[in-house]
Design a protein around this motif. Structure first.
Motif, PDB file in Angstrom:
ATOM      1  N   MET A  27      48.080 -37.637 -77.352  1.00  0.00           N
ATOM      2  CA  MET A  27      48.635 -36.630 -78.259  1.00  0.00           C
ATOM      3  C   MET A  27      47.960 -36.771 -79.622  1.00  0.00           C
ATOM      4  O   MET A  27      47.979 -37.854 -80.214  1.00  0.00           O
ATOM      5  N   VAL A  28      47.389 -35.671 -80.102  1.00  0.00           N
ATOM      6  CA  VAL A  28      46.532 -35.725 -81.292  1.00  0.00           C
ATOM      7  C   VAL A  28      46.824 -34.540 -82.208  1.00  0.00           C
ATOM      8  O   VAL A  28      47.047 -33.422 -81.750  1.00  0.00           O
ATOM      9  N   MET A  29      46.783 -34.801 -83.510  1.00  0.00           N
ATOM     10  CA  MET A  29      46.957 -33.751 -84.517  1.00  0.00           C
ATOM     11  C   MET A  29      45.847 -32.703 -84.375  1.00  0.00           C
ATOM     12  O   MET A  29      44.674 -33.043 -84.165  1.00  0.00           O
ATOM     13  N   GLU A  30      46.253 -31.451 -84.518  1.00  0.00           N
ATOM     14  CA  GLU A  30      45.374 -30.294 -84.291  1.00  0.00           C
ATOM     15  C   GLU A  30      43.950 -30.450 -84.842  1.00  0.00           C
ATOM     16  O   GLU A  30      42.985 -30.244 -84.115  1.00  0.00           O
ATOM     17  N   VAL A  81      43.068 -34.234 -74.363  1.00  0.00           N
ATOM     18  CA  VAL A  81      44.270 -34.200 -75.199  1.00  0.00           C
ATOM     19  C   VAL A  81      45.353 -33.420 -74.459  1.00  0.00           C
ATOM     20  O   VAL A  81      45.199 -32.245 -74.158  1.00  0.00           O
ATOM     21  N   ASP A  82      46.462 -34.104 -74.137  1.00  0.00           N
ATOM     22  CA  ASP A  82      47.545 -33.499 -73.356  1.00  0.00           C
ATOM     23  C   ASP A  82      48.505 -32.711 -74.236  1.00  0.00           C
ATOM     24  O   ASP A  82      49.182 -31.811 -73.765  1.00  0.00           O
ATOM     25  N   ARG A  83      48.575 -33.114 -75.500  1.00  0.00           N
ATOM     26  CA  ARG A  83      49.485 -32.405 -76.402  1.00  0.00           C
ATOM     27  C   ARG A  83      48.864 -32.344 -77.791  1.00  0.00           C
ATOM     28  O   ARG A  83      48.440 -33.373 -78.337  1.00  0.00           O
ATOM     29  N   THR A  84      48.819 -31.137 -78.349  1.00  0.00           N
ATOM     30  CA  THR A  84      48.318 -30.935 -79.709  1.00  0.00           C
ATOM     31  C   THR A  84      49.494 -30.993 -80.672  1.00  0.00           C
ATOM     32  O   THR A  84      50.484 -30.289 -80.489  1.00  0.00           O
TER      33      THR A  84
END
Ligand SMILES: [Zn+2]
Length: 276
Positions: A114-117, A135-138
């Motif tokens: 999970m990573v910042m946009e 990246v599974d979640r932005t």
């Protein structure tokens, strides 16, 4: 491509990687230890990796360089935890000293990344020195990451990178609630362009926003992406000696943020003057 060309590309793509040999602490094993509550340190002697232990598996913040992943794994196992219990991987920001190993950890454990946009593209990149993770979640500013009763909050603190993230969480230490702040990075690296930056026009304003955010956060446990930010090694020695938890250091946090903001403003002013 030839190995020489690859090295040249690496040097261009990643000034951090080029400096890697210069700091022996970056790749040195450090004893894993409990910071407070369910928050642990599993990084090297300078490159911080945090482990949040939950009944549903563990969260890691940062991977360090790809070559450091076995060292991090050893630290996790020193605590009696399982590397394979890693369920979520987060980062401070998309520079190799914090995220290059993320793809490896994801491959090994199946953890969700999970990573910042603003840093997603750099984490997914397969260029030399980049993790090439999926990246599974932005994440966006203020988003929460929850697992097994623990909640981490992602604070966008941009400038150092576009998606640089300061993580906060509450830990329970002997019935007392403590707020941990893990600073993403307030640093203006050598060669950063603060005035007339075509690739990042809002960089200076983003640093200003970052300092506003950092100054607004309540803090008990002062932590960050490098041990050097918060005097990790000296505090570890004090912790071993016993007494009160040296990582509880709101005054040290405040002094650090004040000093880093002054350094940013001085460099910004210098660049403005040299443009005239
Ligand atoms: Zn960095």
């Amino acid at each position: 491509m030839t190995s020489i060309l690859r090295v040249v590309l690496l040097l261009i793509a990643s000034p951090i990687a080029a400096m890697a040999q210069a700091n022996p602490d970056w790749h040195a094993q450090f004893p894993a230890f409990k910071i407070a509550g369910n928050l642990y340190y599993v990084g090297t002697a300078d490159l911080a990796v945090y482990l949040v232990r939950t009944p549903e598996g563990n969260i890691l913040i940062n991977s360090d360089f790809a070559e450091d992943v076995p060292t991090v794994r050893k630290s996790i196992e020193q605590l009696g935890f399982k590397y394979s219990d890693t369920k979520i991987v987060l980062i401070s920001h998309a520079h190799g000293d914090h995220d290059e190993g993320v793809g490896q950890i994801q491959k090994d454990t199946g953890a969700r990344v999970m990573v910042m946009e603003g840093d997603v593209a750099d984490v997914q990149s397969t260029a030399p020195g980049r993790p090439g993770a999926k990246v599974d979640r932005t994440l966006r500013d203020g988003d929460k990451v929850e697992l097994g009763g623990s909640t981490l909050v992602a604070h966008l603190t941009p400038g150092h990178t576009k998606g640089c993230t300061t993580w906060t969480m509450q830990v329970d230490e002997g019935g007392k609630k403590l707020t941990a702040v893990i600073i993403g990075s307030p640093n203006v690296n050598a060669g950063y362009i603060l005035v007339g930056n075509k690739n990042y026009p809002t960089i200076a304003q983003d640093y200003e926003k970052t300092f506003t955010v950092l100054k607004s956060l309540p803090v008990d446990l002062f932590l960050g992406a490098h041990g050097a930010y918060f005097g990790m090694k000296a505090k570890y020695e004090r912790m071993k000696a016993g007494g009160s938890n040296p990582f509880i250091d709101p005054a040290g946090y405040k002094a650090y943020v004040t000093e880093r903001e002054a350094a940013f403003r001085k460099e910004w002013e210098r660049q403005k003057q040299s443009q005239k």
